[in-house]
Every structure is written in structure tokens, then in C-alpha cells.
Design an enzyme around this catalytic site. Structure first.
Site, mmCIF file in Angstrom:
data_model
loop_
_atom_site.group_PDB
_atom_site.id
_atom_site.type_symbol
_atom_site.label_atom_id
_atom_site.label_comp_id
_atom_site.label_asym_id
_atom_site.label_seq_id
_atom_site.Cartn_x
_atom_site.Cartn_y
_atom_site.Cartn_z
ATOM 1 C CG ASP A 1 34.057 33.221 63.627
ATOM 2 O OD1 ASP A 1 35.257 32.885 63.594
ATOM 3 O OD2 ASP A 1 33.227 32.903 62.744
ATOM 4 C CB ALA A 2 31.777 35.316 69.668
ATOM 5 C CG ASP B 1 33.906 39.219 65.717
ATOM 6 O OD1 ASP B 1 34.863 39.286 64.917
ATOM 7 O OD2 ASP B 1 32.799 38.707 65.437
ATOM 8 C CD GLU C 1 54.202 26.326 44.011
ATOM 9 O OE1 GLU C 1 53.483 27.334 44.133
ATOM 10 O OE2 GLU C 1 55.429 26.384 43.841
ATOM 11 C CE LYS D 1 48.326 28.918 34.966
ATOM 12 N NZ LYS D 1 47.125 29.782 34.923
ATOM 13 C CG ASP E 1 41.001 30.657 36.770
ATOM 14 O OD1 ASP E 1 41.745 31.510 36.265
ATOM 15 O OD2 ASP E 1 39.966 30.247 36.224
ATOM 16 N NE ARG F 1 51.949 38.624 34.495
ATOM 17 C CZ ARG F 1 52.121 39.052 33.250
ATOM 18 N NH1 ARG F 1 51.328 39.975 32.756
ATOM 19 N NH2 ARG F 1 53.077 38.555 32.492
ATOM 20 C CE1 TYR G 1 52.841 32.692 42.207
ATOM 21 C CE2 TYR G 1 50.653 32.316 43.122
ATOM 22 C CZ TYR G 1 51.474 32.879 42.156
ATOM 23 O OH TYR G 1 50.926 33.640 41.158
ATOM 24 C CE LYS H 1 56.091 28.232 40.817
ATOM 25 N NZ LYS H 1 55.912 29.118 41.997
ATOM 26 C CE LYS I 1 45.690 26.944 30.992
ATOM 27 N NZ LYS I 1 45.346 28.202 31.664
ATOM 28 C CB CYS J 1 14.177 38.287 10.105
ATOM 29 S SG CYS J 1 15.090 39.157 11.395
ATOM 30 C CB CYS K 1 12.460 42.969 11.008
ATOM 31 S SG CYS K 1 13.365 42.106 9.700
ATOM 32 C CB CYS L 1 17.531 39.441 8.341
ATOM 33 S SG CYS L 1 16.298 40.751 8.214
ATOM 34 C CB CYS M 1 16.708 43.947 10.622
ATOM 35 S SG CYS M 1 16.578 42.649 11.864
#
Length: 703
Positions: free
Chosen positions: A41-42, A45, A121, A123, A125, A144, A239, A303, A327, A421, A424, A439, A444
Site C-alpha cells: 500500500d505504501a 501511495d 452467479e 446474487k 445484496d 437503476r 456482471y 442465466k 432466493k 397501560c 399512561c 389502552c 395517552c
């Protein structure tokens, strides 16, 4: 000066900038698309820092597709409409393996009796996105939306690190000759760890946490400040392509390979299956791995692989015939039921609520879940101190399925509804034949808050921006006690409303004049809502939106309704004796009459709209029957309001589909009514076609 700059960067600045961009793009591709970083990463950067310094010294070298241009300070007009190259369809769902098998059988039949190769593939979320590249450079990004028109979120998507600003050169050769632009599609998501950190920060700062990673991704994508989007750690999986003829690839599997080669992040969990057994095995394996993945998934998309077969199979009015979403069943977890408390609703109904040891279910932390009523608590034999099974119905609403009896503690306590309740202290009653305890006090405090929120809700008077936090603060301050109090609020007192938090200097945070002005305008606009919505907003027991419309049709003014007897009310279609008694009693309760008088004085609608003679709406839809299903997301109308406009043009609006139905209007998440319409051959209109019909009166000849 030029010589000094050349020596500073070691070579010609333009050549060095080009070399740095190429190097950075290569390492971004290794990191984001292949998940295989080859430098630290350094070191990465350091390359970025050198490119920024070079571009700062040579502004003429700045290129919109440079890695340094992912985010800036500009915040302009956000979310302009973008029309997609082709419609972004929804997917039909298979809720279990039997339904998946049935779809594969239909697919095999449509393909001459043999199941074609299927691409499976995960799905994801998240939130759908469409990226348009022109001459290989990112031109536009859009949500979308309604599938036809989305929102322009280009500025924000440029901050998402795994989205290439320029397609890799090696992939450009596959673009069909003569094609200048490509619309590519995928999913924006937030990793689980990033979601947890985001919500932890929100809670520590007193802000409302996101419900789940999907909402967090969608909300982060639609920030007005792209710098906030950049900090939210969004990622993508790409995709799809709007028009497969734009690329010289023959199927979905080949498209995924091209997307990866072009520089996109493509999910590695894909499989090209030759048999139904392989598809089922892939789905079952993914379900087992669901919890261990670093991001949320809610199923598997299957698909037909070959694009030529996809085109031959085509689409229904809302989904491709060549794809299905298998699903996953709702995720279930066990946790401790610490206590059962009582929530008082706007009509006085007391609802038991399970107070749980917090547990992560389907991507978000669940600490509370409704137990519905006392009978349900006893039926499930849920006791305080039990280990219980929790899930989210539809992956959204938390529910307690029942106790794990083998883990029940001897100290677990049976729960009973309190006799007073909790809000109250008034007596709690239960009418004969009803499951709910109530109630009976109209004063209330818990009911007051719920009644006020109901009045301002979208289905009622729709006071935009008047949410629970603001209403609660107004109630606590003593400024709101009943719904008529809304109409005496001023911009100044709203602006000065203490929100119960302090800024860095320790000063109380106020609502502010911008929000105060917006709320006053929304309150003023609410005065013009229909009489039926006013009746619904009053929160009369048993009166929902549909019943309110029936009552408004039968008694088109508040005065006529208040003068009606129980027998007259009971004669209205859909209103029985029990409901009629509740309505009659509401208007004879002394505490309610002054509120109605104050609403009338404020200018809130007290009668149904009547047509001015000579301005009658042409009855162009006379003789036609419409059924509305799903959610209307772009018109600003509820189904009830759309139905009222159809009725005003002469149509009949029904709640069920039959062979006599003329048209079914299908919004988002249309359900069984849509399926029945398709099976009966009833024409189906989408929301855009409905709006065209309402605006022009032109009845579609072909759908």
C-alpha cells in the site's frame, strides 16, 4: 522553469504522467479486479503522490480519467435523470429448489427439449448500477431507478476505487466495430466489516444506523457530497451489458471473462453448469458458504449462458425469461430473550416486543422483534430468559420463531399482558372476540406520538421531512399534542428546535432555518390532500386507506359524515356494523371535535373534490376494469391515488384479477396478481404506461 520541472520529475512531464497512470492502473487492476496486489500500500501511495504533484505542477496534463480525479470538491446539481440504453429488468424468483427445477424444465422446453448451459452467479445484496463508457473512458454512472430512467451518480461512482475510469487496452479489441459506447451493469455493495464500522460510528455520534449493508450502499451512493461516498468503502461486482451485440462475445461466461480483462471487479464465485444437478449443487454450496463471505448475498442468479438463446427467449413485462433468482431462505440465529416489553400503538393497541441480546441477522444487528399479541406469545410458548430462534421475514422484518426448548432455563418466566397501560397508567381492556389489548385513554402520550406520525406519513397527509425524531422533539417540548397543532407551527420555532445533541463546541444543535422552511412548506401543502386521506390520517379505528375512500365517496364532506348515524354508515359497501360503530363513536368523542374544528379553521380539506359544471373529466375509460398491484415508485402516487384518478376517468378499479379485467398495472414488487394476469392473458401496464394513460387519456392498443 520548464527545464527545472523536467529535472524535478526526471523526464518529460507528459511522458512521466502517462507512465505513472499506466502503472497505477495496472496495480489497481491487480488489487481490485484480481484480488492479487503485487506491491505494498505504501508503494502504491507513493506512485499516487508523485502523480498528484506532477499534475499540480502541470495543470495542462490533468485528465478526467486520471486516477487522481476520483473525487473533488465540486457538488453540483445531483441526481439528474438518466435514460438507460435498454431497460434494466427485475428478476423472477425461485423460492426453493422445486421452483428452480420448474424454471429449468420450462427453459429446456423453450430450447427444444434440452437444457442449455447455464451460468450461475452469486446474487449480491447491494444497489444496481449502470456504467457507460465512451471510447473506453467512464462517461456516466446511473442508478437503476424504475428500470427505464435512473439517477446520475457519476461524481460519486468516480470515488469507488474498483471502478476503472478507463477500460484496459487489451479489452478494447473485443468491442464490436462501429460501437462507441458501452453500458455495463453490476452491483454496488458495502463489505460486512465496513458496514459494522459505519454503524458503530453512527451510533457513537448519535445518528441513526443503517438497517443493512444494502441500504448503506444505496444511501452512500446517493450522497450529495462525493467525499462522503469516498469514505464509505463501497465496492462493485460487474456482471452484465445492456446490449450484448456491443461486444464480440457469445455468452455470459465469456462476458464475465471480458469484464475482468477490461479492469472490473468480477465475482470469482461463478460456475458454468451443463446439468440441472450441477445448478442445484452450486446453489446448495453457496447457501452453506453464505455466512463466511465478506459481503451479503441473498441467493444465486441462474442465466441461460448463450446470448443468442437469451434473445430468442425474450422478456415478460418485468423480467427476462432466460434468468431466475434462486432466493435463499431467511437466515436464522439463536439469541437470548432478555425481556418482553409493551409498545402502545396509535389506536391504543398494546403490542408485546421481544428485547433480545443483540445478534447479527441477514446483515444487520437485531435487538428487538414484535411478538404481535398475547395469544401469539402463548402459542409459541416464548418465555423471558429463553434462548430463541430469530430470523428476518423477507430478510427485512425481525421475528421470533420460537424457543429452543432444550436450552430453556428453570428460571424462564411466563409473560402476561399488564393490566395498566405502561405509557399512561390507564386500565387496559380487551374487547370480546379480539386478540388485542387496548389502552382506553385518549390522552395517552404514546398514542399521541403515533397519531402524529401517522398523520404526517406518506399514505395520509404526507408532510415530507416530518419524521419521528422531529415529531418526538416537538412532543417533548409541549408544542405538539394533536394533529391540529401542526398547522400553527412557524418557521422560526421549527428552526430553533433543540435536537438533543451538541456540536463540537458543546452548543445545542438546532433544526435550522433551511429545514424549518421546508417543513412549513410541506405542512402547507398537506392542507390540500384529499378528504379520504384526511379521514385515514385521523386514525379512526378500523378505517384504512381503502375504507376511507369508500366513506368519502358515500359522505363527501366532514359535516355529512359527522351527522351520519350508525345504520347509515353500516350501509356503505365494505363498512359493517362493528366498523360503523367505531366511526360513529369517534365523532361523538368530545375530545376529538375541537381538533376537527381547528383543522377546519387551518384550511385542511374537509370535503371531497367536486367538479365545476362544464369541467367534467372525459369518461374515456368507461367500461374498462383496472387492477393495481405492486408499488408505484416514480409518480409520487399511492395505488389508491392512482385508482382514484382512473375512477375519475370512468374506469372501474377492482382488487382481483379475472378474465373480465381490462388491464393490470404492475408497479415494483408486483405479486400474485401480476402472475395471474400473465396466466389469463390480461394486458399488463407498467408505471410509465399508466402515467401516459392518465395524462393523455389514450388507451393502449397493444401492450
Amino acid at each position: 522553469m520548464a527545464d527545472e520541472q523536467v529535472s524535478l520529475f526526471g523526464e518529460d512531464p507528459a511522458a512521466r504522467a502517462a507512465a505513472l497512470r499506466k502503472e497505477i492502473e495496472h496495480h489497481s487492476y491487480q488489487y481490485y479486479a484480481l484480488d492479487n496486489p503485487t506491491i505494498s500500500d505504501a508503494a502504491f501511495d507513493s506512485l499516487m503522490r508523485e502523480l498528484r504533484e506532477l499534475e499540480a505542477a502541470h495543470p495542462e496534463l490533468v485528465d478526467p480519467s486520471s486516477p487522481t480525479q476520483r473525487v473533488g470538491g465540486y457538488v453540483g446539481e445531483q441526481f439528474a435523470p438518466v435514460v438507460h440504453e435498454q431497460r434494466m429488468y427485475s428478476l423472477d424468483n425461485a423460492m426453493d429448489l422445486d421452483e428452480l427445477d420448474a424454471w429449468m424444465e420450462r427453459t429446456a422446453e423453450a430450447c427444444g427439449g434440452t437444457l442449455p448451459p447455464l451460468c450461475c452467479e452469486l446474487k449480491i445484496d447491494g444497489s444496481s448500477i449502470a456504467l457507460t463508457y465512451e471510447d473506453g473512458v467512464l462517461l456516466r454512472a446511473a442508478t437503476r431507478g424504475d428500470g427505464t430512467t435512473g439517477e446520475d451518480v457519476t461524481v460519486n461512482m468516480r470515488t469507488v476505487r474498483d471502478v476503472p475510469l478507463r477500460l484496459r487496452e487489451g479489452a478494447l479489441a473485443a468491442i464490436t466495430p462501429g460501437v462507441d459506447s458501452l453500458e455495463l451493469r453490476g452491483e454496488v455493495y458495502m463489505p460486512k466489516k465496513s458496514f459494522e464500522l459505519l454503524n458503530a460510528a453512527a451510533v457513537s455520534e448519535g445518528r441513526q444506523p443503517f438497517a443493512n449493508p444494502r441500504n448503506a450502499a444505496a444511501g452512500s451512493l446517493r450522497q450529495k457530497d462525493p467525499a462522503i461516498t469516498q469514505m464509505r468503502d463501497l465496492s462493485t461486482f460487474m456482471y452484465a451489458i445492456a446490449d450484448d451485440r456491443s461486444l464480440e462475445v457469445t455468452g455470459q461466461w465469456e462476458l464475465l471473462q471480458w469484464l475482468r480483462e477490461a479492469g472490473f471487479h468480477v465475482n470469482p464465485d461463478v460456475k458454468l453448469c451443463e446439468t440441472a444437478a450441477e445448478v442445484r449443487a452450486f446453489c446448495e454450496a453457496c447457501l452453506e458458504r453464505r455466512e463466511s463471505l465478506p459481503y451479503e448475498i441473498d441467493g444465486v442468479v441462474v442465466k441461460v449462458n448463450e446470448f443468442a438463446r437469451q434473445r430468442a427467449m425474450g422478456f415478460t413485462s418485468r423480467a427476462p425469461r432466460w434468468a431466475i433468482a434462486f432466493k435463499f431462505p431467511p437466515e436464522e440465529k439463536t439469541t437470548l430473550l432478555r425481556d418482553i416489553t409493551v409498545q402502545v400503538g396509535r389506536t391504543g393497541a398494546l403490542t408485546p416486543v421481544a428485547e433480545l441480546e443483540p445478534v447479527v441477522v441477514a446483515g444487520s444487528t437485531v435487538a428487538r422483534a414484535t411478538l404481535h399479541n398475547l395469544d401469539e406469545v402463548h402459542r409459541k410458548d416464548v418465555r423471558i430468559g429463553d434462548t430463541v430462534i430469530v430470523r428476518k421475514a423477507g430478510d427485512v422484518i425481525p421475528e421470533v420463531l420460537g424457543p429452543v426448548l432444550s436450552l430453556r432455563s428453570p428460571e424462564a418466566r411466563v409473560w402476561e399482558m399488564p393490566s395498566l397501560c405502561p405509557s399512561c397508567g390507564s386500565p387496559v381492556v380487551r374487547d370480546e372476540g379480539e386478540v388485542a389489548f387496548r389502552c382506553i385513554s385518549i390522552d395517552c402520550p404514546a398514542q399521541a406520538l403515533e397519531r402524529l406520525l401517522h398523520w404526517a406519513s406518506r399514505g395520509a397527509l404526507d408532510i415530507d421531512g416530518m419524521g419521528e425524531e422531529i415529531v418526538s422533539r416537538l412532543v417533548e417540548s409541549g408544542r405538539l399534542a394533536d394533529v391540529a397543532d401542526y398547522y400553527s407551527l412557524t418557521e422560526d420555532e421549527l428552526a430553533s428546535l433543540n435536537m438533543g445533541r451538541v456540536n463540537k463546541e458543546g452548543e445545542p444543535i438546532r433544526l435550522g432555518h433551511t429545514m424549518g422552511k421546508k417543513l412549513v412548506a410541506a405542512i402547507e401543502a398537506s392542507k390540500g390532500r384529499s378528504f379520504a386521506r384526511v379521514l385515514f390520517g385521523l386514525g379512526i379505528r378500523h378505517v384504512g386507506k381503502t375504507t376511507a375512500e369508500l366513506i368519502a365517496d358515500a359522505f363527501p364532506s366532514m359535516d355529512a359524515l359527522m351527522a351520519a348515524g350508525e345504520d347509515q354508515l353500516a350501509e356503505v359497501h365494505g363498512v359493517g356494523p362493528k366498523m360503523a360503530h367505531g366511526i360513529w363513536l369517534f365523532f361523538r368523542t368530545p375530545d376529538n371535535l375541537p381538533v376537527i374544528d381547528r383543522l377546519r379553521a387551518a384550511g385542511v380539506t374537509m370535503a371531497a373534490e367536486t367538479l365545476v359544471p362544464g369541467e367534467e373529466v372525459p369518461q374515456v375509460l368507461a367500461g374498462l376494469t383496472f387492477v393495481l398491484t405492486g408499488t408505484l415508485v416514480n409518480s409520487g402516487m399511492t395505488r389508491d391515488e392512482a385508482g382514484a384518478r382512473l375512477k375519475a376517468m370512468g374506469a372501474k378499479v377492482s382488487g382481483s384479477v379475472s378474465k373480465k379485467t381490462s388491464f393490470v398495472v404492475a408497479g415494483e414488487s408486483a405479486g400474485s396478481k401480476y402472475d395471474k394476469a400473465v396466466s389469463l392473458g390480461v394486458p399488463v401496464l407498467d408505471e410509465a404506461q399508466l402515467l401516459h394513460l392518465l395524462e393523455t387519456g389514450e388507451v393502449p392498443r397493444e401492450v
